[in-house]
Motif scaffolding. Structure first.
Motif, PDB file in Angstrom:
ATOM      1  N   LEU A 177     -15.269  10.349  12.282  1.00 35.31           N
ATOM      2  CA  LEU A 177     -15.699  11.362  13.248  1.00 35.31           C
ATOM      3  C   LEU A 177     -14.547  11.712  14.186  1.00 35.31           C
ATOM      4  CD1 LEU A 177     -19.193   9.878  14.206  1.00 35.31           C
ATOM      5  CD2 LEU A 177     -18.740  11.816  12.693  1.00 35.31           C
ATOM      6  N   PRO A 178     -14.452  12.978  14.606  1.00 32.56           N
ATOM      7  CA  PRO A 178     -13.321  13.396  15.443  1.00 32.56           C
ATOM      8  C   PRO A 178     -13.337  12.804  16.843  1.00 32.56           C
ATOM      9  CG  PRO A 178     -14.922  15.184  15.241  1.00 32.56           C
ATOM     10  CD  PRO A 178     -15.343  14.120  14.278  1.00 32.56           C
ATOM     11  N   ASN A 179     -14.495  12.349  17.304  1.00 34.04           N
ATOM     12  CA  ASN A 179     -14.587  11.814  18.668  1.00 34.04           C
ATOM     13  C   ASN A 179     -14.648  10.289  18.709  1.00 34.04           C
ATOM     14  OD1 ASN A 179     -17.124  11.852  17.487  1.00 34.04           O
ATOM     15  ND2 ASN A 179     -18.215  12.529  19.314  1.00 34.04           N
ATOM     16  N   VAL A 180     -14.257   9.634  17.624  1.00 26.92           N
ATOM     17  CA  VAL A 180     -14.250   8.172  17.569  1.00 26.92           C
ATOM     18  C   VAL A 180     -12.828   7.654  17.433  1.00 26.92           C
ATOM     19  CG1 VAL A 180     -14.921   6.163  16.181  1.00 26.92           C
ATOM     20  CG2 VAL A 180     -16.591   7.960  16.663  1.00 26.92           C
ATOM     21  N   LEU A 181     -12.423   6.760  18.340  1.00 26.76           N
ATOM     22  CA  LEU A 181     -11.092   6.157  18.273  1.00 26.76           C
ATOM     23  C   LEU A 181     -11.109   4.807  17.572  1.00 26.76           C
ATOM     24  CD1 LEU A 181      -9.478   6.885  21.768  1.00 26.76           C
ATOM     25  CD2 LEU A 181      -9.208   8.119  19.621  1.00 26.76           C
ATOM     26  N   CYS A 182     -12.216   4.072  17.708  1.00 21.94           N
ATOM     27  CA  CYS A 182     -12.340   2.760  17.093  1.00 21.94           C
ATOM     28  C   CYS A 182     -13.812   2.400  17.069  1.00 21.94           C
ATOM     29  CB  CYS A 182     -11.538   1.707  17.862  1.00 21.94           C
ATOM     30  SG  CYS A 182     -12.135   1.436  19.560  1.00 21.94           S
ATOM     31  N   VAL A 183     -14.141   1.315  16.404  1.00 20.46           N
ATOM     32  CA  VAL A 183     -15.508   0.798  16.434  1.00 20.46           C
ATOM     33  C   VAL A 183     -15.476  -0.647  16.898  1.00 20.46           C
ATOM     34  CG1 VAL A 183     -16.217   2.321  14.538  1.00 20.46           C
ATOM     35  CG2 VAL A 183     -15.520  -0.033  14.032  1.00 20.46           C
ATOM     36  N   GLY A 184     -16.612  -1.113  17.372  1.00 16.44           N
ATOM     37  CA  GLY A 184     -16.756  -2.524  17.719  1.00 16.44           C
ATOM     38  C   GLY A 184     -17.621  -3.198  16.675  1.00 16.44           C
ATOM     39  N   GLY A 185     -17.251  -4.422  16.295  1.00 17.43           N
ATOM     40  CA  GLY A 185     -18.026  -5.103  15.273  1.00 17.43           C
ATOM     41  C   GLY A 185     -17.961  -6.605  15.386  1.00 17.43           C
ATOM     42  N   SER A 186     -19.080  -7.245  15.081  1.00 15.99           N
ATOM     43  CA  SER A 186     -19.138  -8.704  15.146  1.00 15.99           C
ATOM     44  C   SER A 186     -18.846  -9.361  13.804  1.00 15.99           C
ATOM     45  CB  SER A 186     -20.527  -9.144  15.637  1.00 15.99           C
ATOM     46  OG  SER A 186     -21.537  -8.661  14.767  1.00 15.99           O
ATOM     47  N   TRP A 187     -18.648  -8.557  12.758  1.00 16.89           N
ATOM     48  CA  TRP A 187     -18.474  -9.140  11.423  1.00 16.89           C
ATOM     49  C   TRP A 187     -17.117  -9.824  11.237  1.00 16.89           C
ATOM     50  CZ3 TRP A 187     -17.499  -3.837  11.949  1.00 16.89           C
ATOM     51  CH2 TRP A 187     -16.294  -3.390  11.427  1.00 16.89           C
ATOM     52  N   LEU A 188     -16.165  -9.581  12.116  1.00 16.54           N
ATOM     53  CA  LEU A 188     -14.847 -10.194  11.959  1.00 16.54           C
ATOM     54  C   LEU A 188     -14.829 -11.667  12.335  1.00 16.54           C
ATOM     55  CD1 LEU A 188     -14.292  -7.027  12.507  1.00 16.54           C
ATOM     56  CD2 LEU A 188     -11.956  -7.766  12.908  1.00 16.54           C
ATOM     57  N   THR A 189     -15.748 -12.065  13.197  1.00 20.63           N
ATOM     58  CA  THR A 189     -15.776 -13.461  13.664  1.00 20.63           C
ATOM     59  C   THR A 189     -17.184 -14.030  13.499  1.00 20.63           C
ATOM     60  OG1 THR A 189     -16.150 -12.694  15.939  1.00 20.63           O
ATOM     61  CG2 THR A 189     -13.869 -13.159  15.281  1.00 20.63           C
ATOM     62  N   PRO A 190     -17.668 -14.137  12.266  1.00 20.97           N
ATOM     63  CA  PRO A 190     -19.028 -14.660  12.062  1.00 20.97           C
ATOM     64  C   PRO A 190     -19.140 -16.110  12.503  1.00 20.97           C
ATOM     65  CG  PRO A 190     -17.853 -14.472   9.970  1.00 20.97           C
ATOM     66  CD  PRO A 190     -16.989 -13.818  11.002  1.00 20.97           C
ATOM     67  N   GLY A 191     -20.328 -16.463  12.949  1.00 14.63           N
ATOM     68  CA  GLY A 191     -20.549 -17.794  13.502  1.00 14.63           C
ATOM     69  C   GLY A 191     -20.223 -18.920  12.542  1.00 14.63           C
ATOM     70  N   ASP A 192     -20.489 -18.707  11.242  1.00 18.88           N
ATOM     71  CA  ASP A 192     -20.231 -19.793  10.290  1.00 18.88           C
ATOM     72  C   ASP A 192     -18.742 -20.061  10.136  1.00 18.88           C
ATOM     73  OD1 ASP A 192     -19.851 -17.329   9.026  1.00 18.88           O
ATOM     74  OD2 ASP A 192     -20.580 -18.031   7.085  1.00 18.88           O
ATOM     75  N   LYS A 193     -17.934 -19.007  10.175  1.00 21.03           N
ATOM     76  CA  LYS A 193     -16.483 -19.197  10.060  1.00 21.03           C
ATOM     77  C   LYS A 193     -15.905 -19.818  11.327  1.00 21.03           C
ATOM     78  CE  LYS A 193     -15.517 -15.649   6.586  1.00 21.03           C
ATOM     79  NZ  LYS A 193     -15.362 -16.651   5.514  1.00 21.03           N
ATOM     80  N   LEU A 194     -16.428 -19.430  12.491  1.00 20.51           N
ATOM     81  CA  LEU A 194     -15.976 -20.051  13.735  1.00 20.51           C
ATOM     82  C   LEU A 194     -16.313 -21.533  13.739  1.00 20.51           C
ATOM     83  CD1 LEU A 194     -16.979 -17.376  16.403  1.00 20.51           C
ATOM     84  CD2 LEU A 194     -14.657 -18.031  15.763  1.00 20.51           C
ATOM     85  N   LYS A 195     -17.535 -21.857  13.362  1.00 25.59           N
ATOM     86  CA  LYS A 195     -17.964 -23.253  13.371  1.00 25.59           C
ATOM     87  C   LYS A 195     -17.155 -24.098  12.397  1.00 25.59           C
ATOM     88  CE  LYS A 195     -22.165 -26.063  13.206  1.00 25.59           C
ATOM     89  NZ  LYS A 195     -23.639 -26.048  13.012  1.00 25.59           N
ATOM     90  N   ALA A 196     -16.810 -23.501  11.247  1.00 26.71           N
ATOM     91  CA  ALA A 196     -16.067 -24.234  10.220  1.00 26.71           C
ATOM     92  C   ALA A 196     -14.564 -24.252  10.469  1.00 26.71           C
ATOM     93  CB  ALA A 196     -16.352 -23.633   8.850  1.00 26.71           C
ATOM     94  N   GLY A 197     -14.099 -23.468  11.436  1.00 25.15           N
ATOM     95  CA  GLY A 197     -12.658 -23.364  11.672  1.00 25.15           C
ATOM     96  C   GLY A 197     -11.940 -22.657  10.536  1.00 25.15           C
ATOM     97  N   ASP A 198     -12.610 -21.676   9.950  1.00 24.55           N
ATOM     98  CA  ASP A 198     -12.028 -20.949   8.810  1.00 24.55           C
ATOM     99  C   ASP A 198     -11.155 -19.808   9.327  1.00 24.55           C
ATOM    100  OD1 ASP A 198     -11.388 -19.728   6.441  1.00 24.55           O
ATOM    101  OD2 ASP A 198     -13.445 -19.173   5.902  1.00 24.55           O
ATOM    102  N   TRP A 199     -10.001 -20.179   9.845  1.00 30.01           N
ATOM    103  CA  TRP A 199      -9.119 -19.170  10.454  1.00 30.01           C
ATOM    104  C   TRP A 199      -8.500 -18.270   9.404  1.00 30.01           C
ATOM    105  CZ3 TRP A 199     -11.601 -20.006  14.369  1.00 30.01           C
ATOM    106  CH2 TRP A 199     -11.781 -21.266  14.928  1.00 30.01           C
ATOM    107  N   ALA A 200      -8.234 -18.784   8.221  1.00 33.09           N
ATOM    108  CA  ALA A 200      -7.707 -17.948   7.132  1.00 33.09           C
ATOM    109  C   ALA A 200      -8.735 -16.889   6.740  1.00 33.09           C
ATOM    110  CB  ALA A 200      -7.342 -18.810   5.930  1.00 33.09           C
ATOM    111  N   GLY A 201     -10.011 -17.281   6.728  1.00 34.71           N
ATOM    112  CA  GLY A 201     -11.066 -16.325   6.414  1.00 34.71           C
ATOM    113  C   GLY A 201     -11.176 -15.235   7.459  1.00 34.71           C
ATOM    114  N   ILE A 202     -11.041 -15.610   8.724  1.00 36.97           N
ATOM    115  CA  ILE A 202     -11.082 -14.621   9.801  1.00 36.97           C
ATOM    116  C   ILE A 202      -9.866 -13.703   9.739  1.00 36.97           C
ATOM    117  CG2 ILE A 202     -10.878 -14.381  12.322  1.00 36.97           C
ATOM    118  CD1 ILE A 202     -12.842 -16.714  12.567  1.00 36.97           C
ATOM    119  N   GLU A 203      -8.712 -14.269   9.426  1.00 36.42           N
ATOM    120  CA  GLU A 203      -7.519 -13.421   9.280  1.00 36.42           C
ATOM    121  C   GLU A 203      -7.707 -12.406   8.159  1.00 36.42           C
ATOM    122  OE1 GLU A 203      -2.758 -13.734   8.185  1.00 36.42           O
ATOM    123  OE2 GLU A 203      -3.789 -15.507   8.971  1.00 36.42           O
TER     124      GLU A 203
END
Length: 214
Positions: A177-203
């Motif tokens: 869309l022409p009036n959107v610069l970026c989006v916000g999303g929680s899918w990049l840091t899901p709780g299971d990956k944070l809890k497991a310390g899956d930093w490679a997965g988050i990267e």
């Protein structure tokens, strides 16, 4: 710092990458490795929400220890929230909506605010106050790309960061869309990956998100 200067800071932050991760963090010890993984994946702007007791400590740690990270605070509801986040080292603030007290606090704070709106009337009110960069929340329940796209012509001055219900599969629809610069999303840091310390997965999730505007 006047409102226009703060708006320029918000715009610069919104243009850093196609996605600003919306992070809910339960353990502040995860903050630094998580932020390093996001930055390594091409996502430097990070919104840590004030939804857990660990949030301010996480912001403080990222601000102090993660080179290249632009850490912000989300779910800002009150003047107290804004002040605490500024003291912790946040570089920008995001709110789900607006209130007179929060806007007054933002006027007196050096912390740039990205306020949330869900209607054209709210967007117009914010434009009158000098806010040209807004969060559209909750993006999908409030009307998604159809509503946001319909605002582009009558509200051409405003650029948005839609957040709420967006996934990696739907982000491109918003980013187109022409009036959107970026989006916000929680899918990049899901709780299971944070809890497991899956930093490679988050990267890897960050890399995929950074490529959305490619």
């Amino acid at each position: 710092m006047n409102i226009e200067t703060k708006q320029q800071h918000v715009e610069a932050t919104m243009r850093l990458a196609p996605v600003i991760p919306v992070v809910i963090i339960d353990d502040a010890r995860h903050a630094v490795p998580m932020a390093r993984a996001l930055v390594a994946g091409g996502i430097p702007a990070i919104e840590v929400t004030l939804r857990t007791p660990a949030a301010l400590d996480a912001i403080r740690a990222i601000a102090a220890e993660v080179e290249g990270a632009v850490v912000g605070v989300g779910t800002v509801l009150t003047a107290k929230d804004l002040h605490a986040a500024e003291q912790a080292g946040a570089r920008f603030a995001v709110s789900p909506g607006v209130s007179p007290n929060l806007l007054a606090a933002a006027d007196n704070s050096a912390l740039p605010l990205l306020p949330g709106v869900a209607t054209a009337s709210e967007a117009m009110n914010m434009l009158e106050r000098g806010y040209r960069h807004l969060k559209f929340f909750p993006a999908v329940p409030a009307g998604g790309t159809k509503l946001l796209g319909a605002w582009a012509s009558p509200l051409p001055q405003i650029r948005f960061c839609p957040t709420g219900g967006i996934s990696v599969a739907t982000a491109k629809d918003f980013l187109g869309l022409p009036n959107v610069l970026c989006v916000g999303g929680s899918w990049l840091t899901p709780g299971d990956k944070l809890k497991a310390g899956d930093w490679a997965g988050i990267e890897q999730l960050a890399r995929e998100a950074a490529a959305l505007r490619g």
